[in-house]
Design a protein around this motif. Structure first.
Motif, PDB file in Angstrom:
ATOM      1  N   LEU A  34       0.866   2.682  -8.007  1.00  0.00           N
ATOM      2  CA  LEU A  34       0.705   2.736  -6.461  1.00  0.00           C
ATOM      3  C   LEU A  34       1.804   3.746  -6.019  1.00  0.00           C
ATOM      4  O   LEU A  34       1.282   4.433  -4.999  1.00  0.00           O
ATOM      5  CB  LEU A  34       1.033   1.242  -5.814  1.00  0.00           C
ATOM      6  CG  LEU A  34       0.589   1.146  -4.277  1.00  0.00           C
ATOM      7  CD1 LEU A  34       0.392  -0.306  -4.063  1.00  0.00           C
ATOM      8  CD2 LEU A  34       1.960   1.482  -3.567  1.00  0.00           C
ATOM      9  N   MET A  35       2.993   3.730  -6.663  1.00  0.00           N
ATOM     10  CA  MET A  35       3.930   4.689  -6.022  1.00  0.00           C
ATOM     11  C   MET A  35       3.451   6.179  -6.155  1.00  0.00           C
ATOM     12  O   MET A  35       3.740   7.000  -5.289  1.00  0.00           O
ATOM     13  CB  MET A  35       5.390   4.424  -6.573  1.00  0.00           C
ATOM     14  CG  MET A  35       5.970   3.007  -6.351  1.00  0.00           C
ATOM     15  SD  MET A  35       7.612   3.221  -7.082  1.00  0.00           S
ATOM     16  CE  MET A  35       7.678   1.530  -7.638  1.00  0.00           C
ATOM     17  N   GLU A  36       2.810   6.489  -7.072  1.00  0.00           N
ATOM     18  CA  GLU A  36       2.523   7.602  -7.723  1.00  0.00           C
ATOM     19  C   GLU A  36       1.209   8.068  -7.002  1.00  0.00           C
ATOM     20  O   GLU A  36       0.646   9.214  -7.354  1.00  0.00           O
ATOM     21  CB  GLU A  36       2.276   7.636  -9.130  1.00  0.00           C
ATOM     22  CG  GLU A  36       3.648   7.579 -10.128  1.00  0.00           C
ATOM     23  CD  GLU A  36       3.453   7.287 -11.549  1.00  0.00           C
ATOM     24  OE1 GLU A  36       2.417   7.188 -11.976  1.00  0.00           O
ATOM     25  OE2 GLU A  36       4.755   7.475 -12.142  1.00  0.00           O
ATOM     26  N   GLY A  60      -4.765  -1.380  -7.221  1.00  0.00           N
ATOM     27  CA  GLY A  60      -4.146  -1.440  -8.453  1.00  0.00           C
ATOM     28  C   GLY A  60      -3.748  -2.816  -8.963  1.00  0.00           C
ATOM     29  O   GLY A  60      -3.096  -3.561  -8.334  1.00  0.00           O
ATOM     30  N   VAL A  61      -4.075  -3.078 -10.304  1.00  0.00           N
ATOM     31  CA  VAL A  61      -4.212  -4.083 -11.039  1.00  0.00           C
ATOM     32  C   VAL A  61      -3.241  -3.752 -12.205  1.00  0.00           C
ATOM     33  O   VAL A  61      -3.744  -2.888 -12.897  1.00  0.00           O
ATOM     34  CB  VAL A  61      -5.396  -5.082 -11.314  1.00  0.00           C
ATOM     35  CG1 VAL A  61      -5.229  -6.299 -11.911  1.00  0.00           C
ATOM     36  CG2 VAL A  61      -5.603  -5.465  -9.802  1.00  0.00           C
ATOM     37  N   VAL A  74      12.444  -0.624  -4.320  1.00  0.00           N
ATOM     38  CA  VAL A  74      14.073  -0.379  -4.290  1.00  0.00           C
ATOM     39  C   VAL A  74      14.502   0.295  -5.330  1.00  0.00           C
ATOM     40  O   VAL A  74      15.237   1.381  -5.194  1.00  0.00           O
ATOM     41  CB  VAL A  74      14.704  -1.852  -3.973  1.00  0.00           C
ATOM     42  CG1 VAL A  74      16.130  -1.687  -3.877  1.00  0.00           C
ATOM     43  CG2 VAL A  74      14.185  -2.530  -2.477  1.00  0.00           C
ATOM     44  N   ALA A  75      14.126  -0.092  -6.500  1.00  0.00           N
ATOM     45  CA  ALA A  75      14.684   0.541  -7.526  1.00  0.00           C
ATOM     46  C   ALA A  75      14.391   1.866  -7.675  1.00  0.00           C
ATOM     47  O   ALA A  75      14.964   2.784  -8.343  1.00  0.00           O
ATOM     48  CB  ALA A  75      14.284  -0.272  -9.061  1.00  0.00           C
ATOM     49  N   ALA A  76      13.084   2.270  -7.282  1.00  0.00           N
ATOM     50  CA  ALA A  76      12.777   3.443  -7.314  1.00  0.00           C
ATOM     51  C   ALA A  76      13.029   4.427  -5.890  1.00  0.00           C
ATOM     52  O   ALA A  76      12.586   5.537  -6.202  1.00  0.00           O
ATOM     53  CB  ALA A  76      11.144   3.397  -7.412  1.00  0.00           C
ATOM     54  N   HIS A  77      13.879   3.776  -5.227  1.00  0.00           N
ATOM     55  CA  HIS A  77      14.619   4.478  -3.872  1.00  0.00           C
ATOM     56  C   HIS A  77      13.314   5.069  -3.051  1.00  0.00           C
ATOM     57  O   HIS A  77      13.397   6.085  -2.474  1.00  0.00           O
ATOM     58  CB  HIS A  77      15.285   5.739  -4.259  1.00  0.00           C
ATOM     59  CG  HIS A  77      16.362   5.223  -5.431  1.00  0.00           C
ATOM     60  ND1 HIS A  77      17.503   4.607  -4.987  1.00  0.00           N
ATOM     61  CD2 HIS A  77      16.636   5.744  -6.428  1.00  0.00           C
ATOM     62  CE1 HIS A  77      18.058   4.255  -5.963  1.00  0.00           C
ATOM     63  NE2 HIS A  77      17.839   5.026  -7.168  1.00  0.00           N
ATOM     64  N   LYS A  78      12.316   4.109  -3.149  1.00  0.00           N
ATOM     65  CA  LYS A  78      10.946   4.336  -2.090  1.00  0.00           C
ATOM     66  C   LYS A  78      11.616   3.900  -0.765  1.00  0.00           C
ATOM     67  O   LYS A  78      12.262   2.878  -0.615  1.00  0.00           O
ATOM     68  CB  LYS A  78       9.877   3.966  -2.655  1.00  0.00           C
ATOM     69  CG  LYS A  78       9.170   4.444  -3.953  1.00  0.00           C
ATOM     70  CD  LYS A  78       8.943   5.791  -3.882  1.00  0.00           C
ATOM     71  CE  LYS A  78       8.460   6.320  -5.130  1.00  0.00           C
ATOM     72  NZ  LYS A  78       8.429   7.977  -5.009  1.00  0.00           N
ATOM     73  N   TYR A 129       0.854  -1.159  -0.150  1.00  0.00           N
ATOM     74  CA  TYR A 129       0.129  -0.029   0.012  1.00  0.00           C
ATOM     75  C   TYR A 129       0.971   1.269  -0.160  1.00  0.00           C
ATOM     76  O   TYR A 129       1.914   1.272   0.417  1.00  0.00           O
ATOM     77  CB  TYR A 129      -0.963   0.027   1.366  1.00  0.00           C
ATOM     78  CG  TYR A 129      -0.475  -0.033   2.400  1.00  0.00           C
ATOM     79  CD1 TYR A 129      -0.417  -1.526   3.192  1.00  0.00           C
ATOM     80  CD2 TYR A 129       0.075   0.972   3.210  1.00  0.00           C
ATOM     81  CE1 TYR A 129       0.193  -1.611   4.431  1.00  0.00           C
ATOM     82  CE2 TYR A 129       0.806   0.642   4.529  1.00  0.00           C
ATOM     83  CZ  TYR A 129       0.901  -0.780   5.237  1.00  0.00           C
ATOM     84  OH  TYR A 129       0.903  -0.739   6.287  1.00  0.00           O
ATOM     85  N   ASN A 130       0.140   2.411  -0.544  1.00  0.00           N
ATOM     86  CA  ASN A 130       0.959   3.778  -0.293  1.00  0.00           C
ATOM     87  C   ASN A 130       0.648   4.276   1.039  1.00  0.00           C
ATOM     88  O   ASN A 130      -0.571   4.717   1.074  1.00  0.00           O
ATOM     89  CB  ASN A 130       0.250   4.630  -1.551  1.00  0.00           C
ATOM     90  CG  ASN A 130       0.735   6.064  -1.666  1.00  0.00           C
ATOM     91  OD1 ASN A 130       0.923   6.540  -1.011  1.00  0.00           O
ATOM     92  ND2 ASN A 130       1.075   6.188  -2.766  1.00  0.00           N
ATOM     93  N   THR A 131       1.297   4.450   1.822  1.00  0.00           N
ATOM     94  CA  THR A 131       1.241   5.000   3.150  1.00  0.00           C
ATOM     95  C   THR A 131       0.791   6.415   3.059  1.00  0.00           C
ATOM     96  O   THR A 131      -0.098   6.525   3.999  1.00  0.00           O
ATOM     97  CB  THR A 131       2.759   4.935   3.755  1.00  0.00           C
ATOM     98  OG1 THR A 131       3.415   3.896   3.436  1.00  0.00           O
ATOM     99  CG2 THR A 131       2.388   5.133   5.190  1.00  0.00           C
ATOM    100  N   LYS A 132       1.300   7.273   2.464  1.00  0.00           N
ATOM    101  CA  LYS A 132       0.661   8.600   2.415  1.00  0.00           C
ATOM    102  C   LYS A 132      -0.833   8.703   2.116  1.00  0.00           C
ATOM    103  O   LYS A 132      -1.514   9.507   2.479  1.00  0.00           O
ATOM    104  CB  LYS A 132       1.682   9.623   1.475  1.00  0.00           C
ATOM    105  CG  LYS A 132       2.987   9.545   2.327  1.00  0.00           C
ATOM    106  CD  LYS A 132       3.645  10.744   1.476  1.00  0.00           C
ATOM    107  CE  LYS A 132       5.072  10.638   2.039  1.00  0.00           C
ATOM    108  NZ  LYS A 132       6.391  10.148   1.222  1.00  0.00           N
ATOM    109  N   LEU A 133      -0.998   7.946   1.010  1.00  0.00           N
ATOM    110  CA  LEU A 133      -2.527   7.888   0.341  1.00  0.00           C
ATOM    111  C   LEU A 133      -3.510   7.289   1.416  1.00  0.00           C
ATOM    112  O   LEU A 133      -4.485   7.985   1.585  1.00  0.00           O
ATOM    113  CB  LEU A 133      -2.602   6.947  -0.832  1.00  0.00           C
ATOM    114  CG  LEU A 133      -3.662   7.437  -1.598  1.00  0.00           C
ATOM    115  CD1 LEU A 133      -3.900   8.569  -2.055  1.00  0.00           C
ATOM    116  CD2 LEU A 133      -3.648   6.343  -2.961  1.00  0.00           C
ATOM    117  N   LEU A 134      -3.044   6.410   2.032  1.00  0.00           N
ATOM    118  CA  LEU A 134      -3.873   5.849   3.130  1.00  0.00           C
ATOM    119  C   LEU A 134      -4.068   6.813   4.329  1.00  0.00           C
ATOM    120  O   LEU A 134      -5.251   7.120   4.787  1.00  0.00           O
ATOM    121  CB  LEU A 134      -3.428   4.322   3.812  1.00  0.00           C
ATOM    122  CG  LEU A 134      -3.398   3.197   2.854  1.00  0.00           C
ATOM    123  CD1 LEU A 134      -3.293   1.808   3.568  1.00  0.00           C
ATOM    124  CD2 LEU A 134      -4.798   3.077   2.027  1.00  0.00           C
TER     125      LEU A 134
END
Ligand code: BGC
Length: 456
Positions: free
Chosen positions: A297-299, A226-227, A316-320, A189-194
């Motif tokens: 999801l990241m966005e 998200g699918v 990890v690749a997107a440095h999240k 999940y996207n923490t900020k969105l939740l």
């Protein structure tokens, strides 16, 4: 990804040798008549032609062709870590990366089958243990056993016996080396969105809590789930995780041993929950791949995604950052279960570069390579003797789960059921997106189970 330098060095020395022949010819030609020169020239060319197969074979011997479907950002970075570990040990070998794009291997496997049937195998290829390895590669005779590697490298106690013995061994011979073990039943999940929508997740999530969160998000105009099912296996995976959430690990083994039928009320309950989930899915799901859904999801375009932990490789690749940008929890109902989706590599029978293939398998089974690969891939190392301090919070969580939870084999990723059943599951999920017919879904699986040898 490819290291061409060793190959260039070989070609150069071959050319140098031939040009030496050419120079001597030229000197002689100056001192002889034209006709004799021509004969010598012809002889030189014939000699060069005769030598060509030997020189190109020499160059060819220093190659290794690795076949996989690791092409997404996280997957490619992790594969590169294996390549780099291999190159350190084998600097003279040129790796041919024969990866075929398409998550879950749905595009790669048919290409591989064509090559195997045409006696044109890559030296080594990615496979899931269990029925995929056995039915598709070992029983048809496409693989060499690698049991000696386990013996000579002292791996017998380093790799989990339950996976090696039950999913990779036939007639006491082992047929693959595992690079890592993924966990399939993770809800990201996207923490900020939740947070922004007042949704708190504390350690576990029931189906009711999950749907309550979905409703909240829907009311705010956000697709909760998200699918990216341009490859249908991702929706099949959403169903698989939901099914495990309803039947639990005991039910899972009953289903795949034939003790529970696919039209059991519990299976139908899972199908209904799956149907309900589809109401919260992003409208562009069929246009996206699994990693594009994770990107959404990241966005913050979607809130959740139920996906194997190769998704962690994308974070990890997107440095999240764990906790700050993204979080995870067991897919609803699956606390206490670890859906195993392991990645192994084989040794081809008549591998064009057998020594290099053995060296590759030795590398990927080494502690160093396993410690370098999994932090980027999202999997946990298959070896249980790694240095845990080299892994982040998600990996620590997954390693703990692997050690204490019930391990179940994935059907969507070819471990628990034959390829024919796996295909029917994908097809029935595709049909269900349109007709939402629960009985049709269940009955088709009953029939498919009957038709395939296992699950019965
Ligand atoms: C493989 C993973 C891979 C995922 C998505 C799974 O079948 O086991 O290694 O990352 O598919 O491509």
């Amino acid at each position: 990804m490819r290291s061409i330098s060793p190959l260039v060095a070989l070609v150069r020395s071959a050319r140098g040798w031939r040009s030496d022949v050419g120079l001597r010819e030229t000197a002689r030609r100056r001192n002889s008549n034209r006709c004799r020169g021509l004969w010598l020239g012809l002889l030189g060319s014939l000699l060069a032609l005769w030598l060509a197969p030997f020189t190109s074979k020499a160059a060819d011997e220093n190659k290794l062709e690795v076949f996989s479907w690791w092409t997404s950002g996280g997957e490619a970075a992790a594969l590169e870590a294996l390549f780099s570990a291999f190159k350190t040990q084998n600097p003279g070998v040129d790796i041919v990366n024969a990866a075929v794009a398409g998550g879950g291997g749905s595009a790669a496997r048919p290409v591989l089958q064509t090559r195997l049937a045409g006696h044109n195998p890559p030296d080594t290829w990615q496979t899931h243990p269990g029925l995929e390895l056995m039915d598709q590669y070992v029983i048809p005779g496409y693989c060499e056993p690698v049991t000696d590697l386990y013996r000579t490298n002292g791996w017998d106690n380093a790799f989990p016996k339950n996976l090696v013995v039950s999913m990779m061994t036939k007639d006491r011979k082992i047929y693959a080396v595992l690079a890592g073990v993924h966990r399939g039943n993770v809800l990201w999940y996207n923490t900020k969105l939740l947070e922004a929508n007042g949704i708190k997740i504390s350690g576990r999530l029931t189906f009711d809590e999950f749907f309550a969160a979905c409703d909240k998000l829907k009311a705010a105009g956000i697709p909760a789930l998200g699918v990216g099912d341009s490859g249908i296996w991702t929706s099949a995976e959403l169903f698989e995780n939901t099914l495990l959430g309803v039947v639990g690990p005991q039910g899972w083994s009953k289903l795949f041993s034939g003790a529970m039928q696919w039209d059991d009320p519990q299976v139908k309950q899972a199908i209904k929950l799956f149907a309900k989930m589809l109401d919260y899915v992003n409208p562009d799901h069929s246009a996206l791949s699994w990693d594009q859904a994770i990107k959404a999801l990241m966005e913050g375009k979607v809130a959740f995604s139920s996906m194997g932990d190769w998704a962690d490789g994308e974070f990890v690749a997107a440095h999240k950052k764990e906790g700050e940008d993204f979080g995870w929890v067991n897919h609803p109902g699956t606390d206490g279960s670890f859906m195993v989706i392991a990645d192994g590599f084989t040794l081809a029978k008549n591998a064009p570069h057998k020594e290099a293939a053995l060296a590759w398998l030795k590398t990927i089974g080494s502690k160093e390579a396993q410690e370098a690969f999994s932090p980027l891939k999202g999997s946990i190392p298959a070896r249980t003797d790694v240095d845990r301090s080299k892994f982040d919070g998600y990996h620590q969580w997954s390693m703990d789960s692997f050690a204490k939870d019930q391990l179940v084999a994935s059907c969507v990723h070819g471990e628990a059921a034959p390829a024919a059943f796996q295909q029917v599951l994908n097809d029935v999920v595709t049909a269900f997106m349109v007709d939402k017919n629960v009985d049709n879904f269940a009955n088709t699986l009953v029939q498919a189970a009957r038709e395939s040898e296992s699950p019965k």
